[in-house]
Design a protein around this motif. Structure first.
Motif, mmCIF file in Angstrom:
data_model
loop_
_atom_site.group_PDB
_atom_site.id
_atom_site.type_symbol
_atom_site.label_atom_id
_atom_site.label_comp_id
_atom_site.label_asym_id
_atom_site.label_seq_id
_atom_site.Cartn_x
_atom_site.Cartn_y
_atom_site.Cartn_z
ATOM 1 N N GLN A 161 -8.128 -41.121 -63.449
ATOM 2 C CA GLN A 161 -8.526 -39.811 -62.907
ATOM 3 C C GLN A 161 -9.673 -39.211 -63.709
ATOM 4 O O GLN A 161 -10.247 -38.203 -63.307
ATOM 5 N N LEU A 162 -9.991 -39.840 -64.812
ATOM 6 C CA LEU A 162 -11.134 -39.483 -65.641
ATOM 7 C C LEU A 162 -11.488 -40.699 -66.466
ATOM 8 O O LEU A 162 -10.599 -41.337 -67.032
ATOM 9 N N VAL A 185 -18.082 -48.374 -62.258
ATOM 10 C CA VAL A 185 -16.914 -47.495 -62.167
ATOM 11 C C VAL A 185 -16.746 -47.008 -60.734
ATOM 12 O O VAL A 185 -15.643 -47.037 -60.171
ATOM 13 N N GLN A 186 -17.844 -46.576 -60.123
ATOM 14 C CA GLN A 186 -17.770 -46.046 -58.763
ATOM 15 C C GLN A 186 -17.386 -47.126 -57.755
ATOM 16 O O GLN A 186 -16.779 -46.831 -56.717
ATOM 17 N N GLN A 187 -17.714 -48.368 -58.065
ATOM 18 C CA GLN A 187 -17.359 -49.463 -57.165
ATOM 19 C C GLN A 187 -15.839 -49.627 -57.053
ATOM 20 O O GLN A 187 -15.314 -49.898 -55.982
ATOM 21 N N VAL A 188 -15.133 -49.445 -58.176
ATOM 22 C CA VAL A 188 -13.674 -49.615 -58.154
ATOM 23 C C VAL A 188 -12.929 -48.297 -57.987
ATOM 24 O O VAL A 188 -11.750 -48.288 -57.639
ATOM 25 N N ASN A 189 -13.624 -47.174 -58.230
ATOM 26 C CA ASN A 189 -12.956 -45.870 -58.173
ATOM 27 C C ASN A 189 -13.955 -44.795 -57.735
ATOM 28 O O ASN A 189 -14.403 -43.980 -58.544
ATOM 29 N N PRO A 190 -14.293 -44.778 -56.453
ATOM 30 C CA PRO A 190 -15.301 -43.831 -55.964
ATOM 31 C C PRO A 190 -14.924 -42.374 -56.246
ATOM 32 O O PRO A 190 -13.801 -41.952 -56.000
ATOM 33 N N GLU A 193 -14.832 -38.875 -62.200
ATOM 34 C CA GLU A 193 -15.785 -38.360 -63.186
ATOM 35 C C GLU A 193 -15.925 -39.329 -64.349
ATOM 36 O O GLU A 193 -14.936 -39.886 -64.843
ATOM 37 N N VAL A 194 -17.160 -39.521 -64.814
ATOM 38 C CA VAL A 194 -17.445 -40.312 -66.002
ATOM 39 C C VAL A 194 -18.069 -39.380 -67.035
ATOM 40 O O VAL A 194 -19.111 -38.773 -66.784
#
Length: 271
Positions: A161-162, A185-190, A193-194
């Motif tokens: 979640q973060l 990161v966005q590929q596996v968890n669109p 927040e990073v």
């Protein structure tokens, strides 16, 4: 007729029930659990130490439970913050489970605790499938670990979640490609927040505390796509997760020292 029982699913189902019970109990008393996952050496202990110290200085009642296969090193470091800290030695078990966490909180966790930070065993495989009753799951990765880490460990990063990037003070030296990491990161968890952090320079300090407080106050938490559709922990059928791994050796950056030595944190062995 023989009946095939998937022990893995049975173990996870039992854990889910225990996690929900713990979450309900702690939420009722105003305590929010934050589950911290990372590889060994990510620097999560160093970052958590500074966040705990910040919480203490701001007057936020927090506590921390840290799990390792061996040694009290992380608890001693976190104890310098001056907040309640407990060390759990798993004796080779590669992850914490909800029932295990509940047992160790009983009689120890102060009633007024607003945030409980759980530093899970250093490992991005087994802990990823175990809900601990947390309201915020945070996955950390250092700039030294490679931009493809999220693709190699899709369950861990996919359920976060973060996501926090650590050791950014040496990003240039190791030629860390921030854009590539964020894309993976966005590929596996669109949509997750990073956040960029450095325990040494203080970059991003307070981000973890602020996000945890916001969730505890009823603010929205990111809902991973993987969580919505369910997930699978990639071990063979019937595996009961009695693994053994090398001990966590978080990088020793950004220590924040205090004049007086804190009381020695309680240490408990568990299985």
């Amino acid at each position: 007729m023989c009946r095939v029982v998937d022990l893995k699913q049975a173990v996870l189902a039992k854990n889910e029930a225990a996690a929900q019970s713990l979450r309900t109990e702690l939420t009722a008393r105003g305590t929010t659990v934050v589950n911290l996952l990372s590889s060994p050496g990510s620097g999560k202990t160093a970052l958590l130490e500074r966040e705990l110290d910040l919480a203490r200085r701001r007057g936020v009642p927090v506590a921390a439970l840290t799990a390792d296969l061996a040694t009290e090193n992380d608890a001693l470091r976190l104890g310098r913050s001056g907040v309640p800290v407990k060390q759990v030695l798993t004796d080779g078990l590669c992850h914490l489970e909800a029932a295990m966490l509940s047992r160790h909180l009983d009689g120890w966790l102060p009633e007024d605790t607003r945030l409980l930070f759980v530093e899970n065993v250093g490992n991005l495989v087994c802990p990823a499938s175990y809900d601990l009753g947390e309201s915020l799951r945070v996955v950390l990765a250092s700039v030294t670990e490679g931009e493809d880490k999220p693709l190699k460990y899709p369950t861990a990063f996919g359920l976060a979640q973060l996501v926090m990037v650590t050791k950014t003070d040496i990003a240039d030296a190791v030629e860390f490609d921030e854009a590539a990491f964020r894309a993976n990161v966005q590929q596996v968890n669109p949509g997750v927040e990073v956040a960029l952090t450095s325990a040494r320079t203080g970059e991003g300090l307070g981000t973890l505390l602020e996000r945890a407080l916001a969730v505890g106050d009823g603010g929205p938490a990111h809902t991973p796509v993987m969580a919505a559709r369910g997930h699978d922990h990639h071990h063979g059928p019937g595996h009961t997760h009695d693994h053994r791994h090398d001990a966590d050796a978080d990088a020793d950056h950004g220590h924040h020292h205090h004049d007086a030595a804190p009381a020695r944190p309680p240490v408990v062995r568990t299985r």
